[in-house]
Design an enzyme around this catalytic site. Structure first.
Site, PDB file in Angstrom:
ATOM      1  N   ARG A 168       0.805  -1.224   0.000  1.00  0.00           N
ATOM      2  CA  ARG A 168       0.000   0.000   0.000  1.00  0.00           C
ATOM      3  C   ARG A 168       0.839   1.276   0.000  1.00  0.00           C
ATOM      4  O   ARG A 168       0.376   2.341   0.413  1.00  0.00           O
ATOM      5  CB  ARG A 168      -0.989   0.014   1.167  1.00  0.00           C
ATOM      6  CG  ARG A 168      -2.035  -1.086   1.086  1.00  0.00           C
ATOM      7  CD  ARG A 168      -3.173  -0.839   2.070  1.00  0.00           C
ATOM      8  NE  ARG A 168      -4.213  -1.857   1.916  1.00  0.00           N
ATOM      9  CZ  ARG A 168      -4.257  -2.988   2.602  1.00  0.00           C
ATOM     10  NH1 ARG A 168      -3.322  -3.237   3.510  1.00  0.00           N
ATOM     11  NH2 ARG A 168      -5.235  -3.857   2.404  1.00  0.00           N
TER      12      ARG A 168
ATOM     13  N   LYS B 182       4.121  11.072 -12.080  1.00  0.00           N
ATOM     14  CA  LYS B 182       3.355  10.182 -12.951  1.00  0.00           C
ATOM     15  C   LYS B 182       4.072   8.838 -13.029  1.00  0.00           C
ATOM     16  O   LYS B 182       5.248   8.769 -13.402  1.00  0.00           O
ATOM     17  CB  LYS B 182       3.231  10.762 -14.358  1.00  0.00           C
ATOM     18  CG  LYS B 182       2.214  11.861 -14.497  1.00  0.00           C
ATOM     19  CD  LYS B 182       2.067  12.245 -15.975  1.00  0.00           C
ATOM     20  CE  LYS B 182       1.036  13.300 -16.184  1.00  0.00           C
ATOM     21  NZ  LYS B 182       0.886  13.657 -17.620  1.00  0.00           N
TER      22      LYS B 182
ATOM     23  N   GLU C  84      12.508  17.752 -24.467  1.00  0.00           N
ATOM     24  CA  GLU C  84      11.704  18.074 -23.285  1.00  0.00           C
ATOM     25  C   GLU C  84      12.212  19.336 -22.585  1.00  0.00           C
ATOM     26  O   GLU C  84      11.475  19.957 -21.812  1.00  0.00           O
ATOM     27  CB  GLU C  84      11.692  16.895 -22.313  1.00  0.00           C
ATOM     28  CG  GLU C  84      10.989  15.655 -22.854  1.00  0.00           C
ATOM     29  CD  GLU C  84       9.474  15.794 -22.914  1.00  0.00           C
ATOM     30  OE1 GLU C  84       8.945  16.761 -22.333  1.00  0.00           O
ATOM     31  OE2 GLU C  84       8.831  14.940 -23.546  1.00  0.00           O
TER      32      GLU C  84
ATOM     33  N   LYS D 253       8.781  22.831 -14.838  1.00  0.00           N
ATOM     34  CA  LYS D 253       7.833  21.741 -14.615  1.00  0.00           C
ATOM     35  C   LYS D 253       7.398  21.693 -13.154  1.00  0.00           C
ATOM     36  O   LYS D 253       6.213  21.432 -12.863  1.00  0.00           O
ATOM     37  CB  LYS D 253       8.443  20.402 -15.029  1.00  0.00           C
ATOM     38  CG  LYS D 253       7.472  19.244 -14.872  1.00  0.00           C
ATOM     39  CD  LYS D 253       7.982  17.939 -15.453  1.00  0.00           C
ATOM     40  CE  LYS D 253       6.914  16.858 -15.364  1.00  0.00           C
ATOM     41  NZ  LYS D 253       7.361  15.575 -15.961  1.00  0.00           N
TER      42      LYS D 253
ATOM     43  N   GLU E  75      -3.110  16.924 -12.962  1.00  0.00           N
ATOM     44  CA  GLU E  75      -3.426  17.226 -14.356  1.00  0.00           C
ATOM     45  C   GLU E  75      -4.904  17.519 -14.567  1.00  0.00           C
ATOM     46  O   GLU E  75      -5.528  17.088 -15.524  1.00  0.00           O
ATOM     47  CB  GLU E  75      -2.977  16.073 -15.270  1.00  0.00           C
ATOM     48  CG  GLU E  75      -2.701  16.501 -16.699  1.00  0.00           C
ATOM     49  CD  GLU E  75      -2.058  15.413 -17.532  1.00  0.00           C
ATOM     50  OE1 GLU E  75      -1.219  15.748 -18.362  1.00  0.00           O
ATOM     51  OE2 GLU E  75      -2.392  14.231 -17.353  1.00  0.00           O
TER      52      GLU E  75
ATOM     53  N   ARG F  38      -1.598  21.655 -15.858  1.00  0.00           N
ATOM     54  CA  ARG F  38      -0.540  20.672 -16.097  1.00  0.00           C
ATOM     55  C   ARG F  38      -0.654  20.027 -17.484  1.00  0.00           C
ATOM     56  O   ARG F  38       0.337  19.538 -18.033  1.00  0.00           O
ATOM     57  CB  ARG F  38      -0.553  19.580 -15.019  1.00  0.00           C
ATOM     58  CG  ARG F  38       0.616  18.607 -15.167  1.00  0.00           C
ATOM     59  CD  ARG F  38       0.796  17.681 -13.983  1.00  0.00           C
ATOM     60  NE  ARG F  38       1.893  16.746 -14.203  1.00  0.00           N
ATOM     61  CZ  ARG F  38       2.373  15.914 -13.305  1.00  0.00           C
ATOM     62  NH1 ARG F  38       1.859  15.867 -12.098  1.00  0.00           N
ATOM     63  NH2 ARG F  38       3.373  15.105 -13.607  1.00  0.00           N
TER      64      ARG F  38
ATOM     65  N   ASN G 105       1.885  18.647 -22.069  1.00  0.00           N
ATOM     66  CA  ASN G 105       1.732  17.713 -23.188  1.00  0.00           C
ATOM     67  C   ASN G 105       1.933  18.379 -24.537  1.00  0.00           C
ATOM     68  O   ASN G 105       1.606  17.786 -25.571  1.00  0.00           O
ATOM     69  CB  ASN G 105       0.344  17.060 -23.132  1.00  0.00           C
ATOM     70  CG  ASN G 105       0.209  16.092 -21.970  1.00  0.00           C
ATOM     71  OD1 ASN G 105       0.900  15.098 -21.884  1.00  0.00           O
ATOM     72  ND2 ASN G 105      -0.691  16.411 -21.043  1.00  0.00           N
TER      73      ASN G 105
ATOM     74  N   HIS H  47       2.843  16.313 -27.575  1.00  0.00           N
ATOM     75  CA  HIS H  47       2.714  14.892 -27.264  1.00  0.00           C
ATOM     76  C   HIS H  47       1.535  14.209 -27.956  1.00  0.00           C
ATOM     77  O   HIS H  47       1.614  13.017 -28.248  1.00  0.00           O
ATOM     78  CB  HIS H  47       2.631  14.695 -25.749  1.00  0.00           C
ATOM     79  CG  HIS H  47       3.957  14.796 -25.063  1.00  0.00           C
ATOM     80  ND1 HIS H  47       4.683  15.969 -25.026  1.00  0.00           N
ATOM     81  CD2 HIS H  47       4.710  13.873 -24.417  1.00  0.00           C
ATOM     82  CE1 HIS H  47       5.815  15.757 -24.375  1.00  0.00           C
ATOM     83  NE2 HIS H  47       5.852  14.504 -23.995  1.00  0.00           N
TER      84      HIS H  47
ATOM     85  N   HIS I 122       2.705  11.137 -29.851  1.00  0.00           N
ATOM     86  CA  HIS I 122       2.262   9.774 -29.541  1.00  0.00           C
ATOM     87  C   HIS I 122       1.622   9.115 -30.755  1.00  0.00           C
ATOM     88  O   HIS I 122       1.773   7.902 -30.969  1.00  0.00           O
ATOM     89  CB  HIS I 122       1.278   9.783 -28.372  1.00  0.00           C
ATOM     90  CG  HIS I 122       1.921  10.036 -27.047  1.00  0.00           C
ATOM     91  ND1 HIS I 122       1.223  10.509 -25.952  1.00  0.00           N
ATOM     92  CD2 HIS I 122       3.198   9.884 -26.614  1.00  0.00           C
ATOM     93  CE1 HIS I 122       2.038  10.625 -24.921  1.00  0.00           C
ATOM     94  NE2 HIS I 122       3.244  10.255 -25.305  1.00  0.00           N
TER      95      HIS I 122
ATOM     96  N   HIS J  24      11.317   8.762 -28.658  1.00  0.00           N
ATOM     97  CA  HIS J  24      10.213   9.550 -28.120  1.00  0.00           C
ATOM     98  C   HIS J  24      10.481  11.048 -28.282  1.00  0.00           C
ATOM     99  O   HIS J  24       9.600  11.809 -28.700  1.00  0.00           O
ATOM    100  CB  HIS J  24      10.016   9.211 -26.639  1.00  0.00           C
ATOM    101  CG  HIS J  24       8.975  10.051 -25.971  1.00  0.00           C
ATOM    102  ND1 HIS J  24       7.625   9.967 -26.267  1.00  0.00           N
ATOM    103  CD2 HIS J  24       9.093  11.027 -25.013  1.00  0.00           C
ATOM    104  CE1 HIS J  24       6.950  10.838 -25.527  1.00  0.00           C
ATOM    105  NE2 HIS J  24       7.806  11.482 -24.757  1.00  0.00           N
TER     106      HIS J  24
END
Length: 367
Positions: A124, A146, A188, A228, A238, A242, A246, A249, A253, A266
């Site tokens: 947990r 994330k 980035e 960031k 997000e 936030r 992206n 992205h 993607h 990437h």
């Protein structure tokens, strides 16, 4: 520790620092070791990174009084899976991990995402520490909490927000990176400037390819992380601003999803995605064509692709790319959400892009 740059991520009782610069790991000292009350560090890494860095990192941790118990997994995106998650969780339990102990993620974004998710769900919730070994991971995935794995529905469709307790962005760990990977990570960095820091972009633009050298790179890494960190502190999960992170992205993607494994990186896809976002913004009249041209020119100056045709793939289909974008996690009510720009440093969220217009734009880009 005077040469180490310290960037705080302000999240109240879950706040942590990012240490940036050469020798950051050795300089961490008690700040790192207090997370390991049993004198041992469970460390997750992939077999490629282990061959390059595990011995050195283990020696440095030993000098800080920590014994390393490594957990090795296969390298690559395929490890970011339910099976990969189960393997890491079981390995932690096999080592009889206690909730007082942190887990170290040593590697790129795959290892950081996987280890963070495993730490979040084991007993947990365990603390974890990021030691990213790629520039991309240092400025992006290691900061912000994330974590997750890929599913058959797409990248990162299962995961949780779980903040690290410390991030160590040691430039010495980047020395084994191929030049292509270093440039990919730079995407980035410039992303932060394009979203909300026009003076930062001016500095990066003036430095050109030299921004990837030594102390100049440390400063750029710290600036991107600080940007960031401000966004994450304002919108950790997000729900609003936030989403600006992206930028590039949704396009990127879609490009990644269309190509064979390892055909593009990437960061290369994100670079093209950012150029597309600015080009589409100019197409719609949101920003000037001059700003879009500056973005394209800078990406090319540092050796990154800026057009779809510059990627290592030949059979792009505009309709398939738009269909991929339609399946993006950020979308709401069946409409495509894009991060666009009113200028350099002026990104904004459009939650309902005109799909027909987007398809026309993509067809023009590929004509």
């Amino acid at each position: 520790m005077s040469d180490i740059l310290r960037v705080p991520v302000g999240l109240g009782d879950r706040a942590y620092d990012v240490l940036v610069g050469p020798g950051a790991l050795a300089a961490a000292g008690p700040e790192l070791t207090r997370h390991f009350p049993r004198g041992r560090a469970l460390l997750v890494t992939d077999r490629n990174v282990a061959g390059l860095h595990l011995e050195t990192v283990s020696r440095q941790l030993a000098e800080l009084g920590l014994r390393v118990d490594p957990i090795r997994v296969d390298a690559g995106e395929a490890t970011k899976s339910w099976a990969g998650l189960e393997a890491v969780v079981n390995a932690l339990l096999d080592h009889q991990v206690e909730r007082s102990e942190a887990v170290i993620a040593l590697g790129g974004g795959v290892i950081g995402d996987l280890t963070g998710f495993a730490a979040a769900v084991t007993k947990r919730g365990l603390d974890f520490i990021q030691i990213p070994t790629t520039l991309l991971a240092q400025v992006d995935s290691s900061v912000g909490g994330k974590t997750g794995i890929n599913t058959r529905h797409g990248k990162n469709f299962a995961g949780v927000f779980h903040q690290p307790r410390l991030v160590i962005a040691d430039r010495d760990l980047l020395t084994t990176l191929p030049e292509r990977e270093l440039r990919s990570g730079y995407a980035e960095i410039v992303k932060a400037a394009l979203i909300g820091d026009a003076p930062m972009f001016d500095d990066l633009e003036a430095a050109g390819a030299g921004v990837l050298d030594g102390n100049r790179l440390d400063g750029a890494v710290a600036a991107a992380i600080a940007f960031k960190a401000r966004i994450v502190a304002e919108d950790e999960r997000e729900g609003g601003v936030r989403a600006l992170l992206n930028l590039g992205h949704t396009f990127g993607h879609a490009l990644e999803a269309e190509v064979p494994k390892d055909a593009i990186r990437h960061g290369e896809a994100v670079a093209v995605g950012m150029a597309l976002a600015f080009a589409y913004s100019a197409h719609r009249g949101d920003c000037s064509s001059d700003d879009a041209a500056r973005v394209t020119a800078h990406l090319r100056a540092v050796g990154l692709p800026a057009r779809i045709r510059e990627l290592n793939y030949a059979t792009w289909k505009p309709a398939r790319l738009v269909a991929r974008m339609r399946d993006d996690k950020k979308n709401k009510d069946g409409r495509i959400t894009l991060i666009l720009a009113r200028g350099i440093g002026q990104a904004f969220i459009d939650p309902a892009v005109d799909e027909a217009d987007l398809l026309t734009f993509m067809e023009t880009q590929l004509s």
